[in-house]
Motif scaffolding. Sequence first.
Motif, short mmCIF file in Angstrom:
data_model
loop_
_atom_site.label_atom_id
_atom_site.label_comp_id
_atom_site.label_asym_id
_atom_site.label_seq_id
_atom_site.Cartn_x
_atom_site.Cartn_y
_atom_site.Cartn_z
N ASP A 23 0.86 -1.18 0.00
CA ASP A 23 0.00 0.00 0.00
C ASP A 23 0.90 1.24 0.00
O ASP A 23 1.72 1.41 0.91
N PRO A 24 0.76 2.11 -1.03
CA PRO A 24 1.68 3.25 -1.12
C PRO A 24 1.53 4.23 0.04
O PRO A 24 2.48 4.96 0.35
N VAL A 25 0.38 4.23 0.72
CA VAL A 25 0.16 5.18 1.82
C VAL A 25 0.60 4.58 3.16
O VAL A 25 1.45 5.12 3.86
N THR A 26 0.02 3.39 3.50
CA THR A 26 0.32 2.82 4.83
C THR A 26 1.62 2.02 4.83
O THR A 26 2.17 1.73 5.89
N LYS A 27 2.13 1.67 3.66
CA LYS A 27 3.32 0.81 3.48
C LYS A 27 3.08 -0.59 4.05
O LYS A 27 4.03 -1.33 4.34
N ASN A 28 1.81 -0.95 4.27
CA ASN A 28 1.49 -2.32 4.68
C ASN A 28 1.41 -3.22 3.46
O ASN A 28 1.12 -2.75 2.36
N SER A 230 8.07 4.65 6.82
CA SER A 230 7.68 5.94 6.25
C SER A 230 7.99 6.03 4.75
O SER A 230 7.38 6.81 4.04
N ASP A 231 8.93 5.24 4.28
CA ASP A 231 9.26 5.32 2.86
C ASP A 231 9.85 3.98 2.41
O ASP A 231 10.43 3.25 3.22
#
Length: 266
Positions: A23-28, A230-231
């Motif tokens: 997921d590009p937002v949550t990085k999950n 975070s990234d």
Amino acid sequence: MLKLVVCVKAVPDPEKADRIKIDPVTKNLIRQDIPMVLNPIDKFALEAALVLKEEKGAHITVISMGPPDAASIVKECMALGADKGILLSDRAFGGADAFATAFTLASGIKKLEEFDVVFCGMASSDGATEWVGPQIANFLDTPVVTMVKAIEENEDLTWTVRADFDNGYRRVKVQLPCVFTVTRDLNTPRTLSFSGIIKARKKQVDILGLEQLGVDPEKVGAKGSPTIVSDMEITSNTRETTMIQGTLEEKADAVLELLKDFGSIG
Ligand SMILES: Cc1cc2nc3c(=O)[nH]c(=O)nc-3n(C[C@H](O)[C@H](O)[C@H](O)COP(=O)(O)OP(=O)(O)OC[C@H]3O[C@@H](n4cnc5c(N)ncnc54)[C@H](O)[C@@H]3O)c2cc1C
């Protein structure tokens, strides 16, 4: 009788790794549509417990934190010979980092009457922080030995184990109760048998949520996670290939010229 606990994680099937998305937002990890399997190295942790059960007599509890369908991997461990299976599953546990995962697993382990050894894999195949085992030990207030590759002495309450260390090994004496994280050198995991699968049908996986664990909701899942990814960036591994043609001498001269161009030789 020895009381053994094995922590097992349900991970997206590594053979379907090309279908895993982040997921590009949550990085999950986006896990939908990818079958979940037993984290490969956790089979070695379970095998260690099964061998001890055969050699000395032991009661094995398998514990996992994950979504409801992770019950199938707990059941698989029971089919392989574990006596009890626990799945910690609740929406509140979602989005946990390694710290919150370890806290939740340790809270589940504390619900057991007693334990002598907690076995974990060295790393999961998806997150692979290698922190969950040591942090479980921290929450249980026990010693931990990481990267165990052999159990050498286990006659009394002080065990001697051999653990990986750079290009060599450490021989560590440790007092029980303790936590071990294990490597693939420890043993050869057995495979599922038909009779094991039939026996496991009658066994029940105990599912515990937030209420049954009786823990502070602020300490589990995303809320209880002090770290966030975070990234993330995919790095390229491609290499430029130069084919050198000619006689042996011409090829050697060409290699020397290339090395000079790169500044590798004067
Ligand atoms: C790409 C990516 C990067 C991440 N980076 C971080 C990060 O930097 N910091 C962070 O805190 N979290 C991070 N996470 C989240 C983290 O992977 C998960 O929170 C995970 O639940 C715990 O850590 P792990 O999988 O790394 O376990 P590891 O510590 O690698 O696993 C070791 C062993 O612990 C046991 N274990 C681990 N999880 C469970 C479980 N759910 N149930 C039962 N046993 C278990 C197993 O025996 C396993 O073999 C990341 C996730 C992703 C997808």
